[in-house]
Design a protein around this motif. Structure first.
Motif: not given
Length: 140
Positions: A45-55
């Motif tokens: 995930a992008e930092p800060g997006k761990e709970h919203s969008f991942i690969f």
């Protein structure tokens, strides 16, 4: 509740090479890894997006054979044209640049494209009505 896009899952031929690519070029980081069904599975995930969008990246895939004019891609927004140019220079050096930086009419903006180790195309753009700063831009 309406559906929310939370992740993309990819089978890739070389897991470690893909993880390194997304760390190096996309500033994503590994947030979870485990062994499942006999193979390693990595969440990024992008930092800060761990709970919203991942690969979710898993081994065992085939190399994608996309044509140069195939614009199927993952898109990442950048903060400036200079950042697009910087990514392009790094990708050219690494041998993975597929679309030289170019300007297209709104809403496409300024972008370049890279090929990840699995053959997927990854776009880096500035000036699209998506991503950081886009809340101040009109939608197409």
């Amino acid at each position: 509740m309406h559906p929310t896009l939370t992740h993309v899952a990819l089978h890739v031929p070389d897991l470690e090479a893909c993880v390194a690519f997304y760390e190096q070029f996309c500033a994503m980081r590994v947030i979870h890894q485990r062994v499942g069904k006999g193979s390693k599975i990595v969440w990024m995930a992008e930092p800060g997006k761990e709970h919203s969008f991942i690969f979710v990246i898993m081994p065992g895939g085939q190399d994608c054979q996309l044509a140069a004019d195939d614009y199927s891609h993952f898109g990442f927004a950048l903060a400036s044209r200079d950042e697009v140019d910087s990514i392009a220079v790094r990708a050219r050096t690494a041998g993975c640049l597929v679309w030289e930086p170019r300007d297209e009419p709104y809403p496409v903006g300024y972008y370049c494209g890279l090929r990840d180790p699995a053959g997927n195309y990854v776009e880096f753009s500035y000036g699209q009505p998506l991503g950081p700063g886009a809340e101040h831009m009109p939608l197409p």
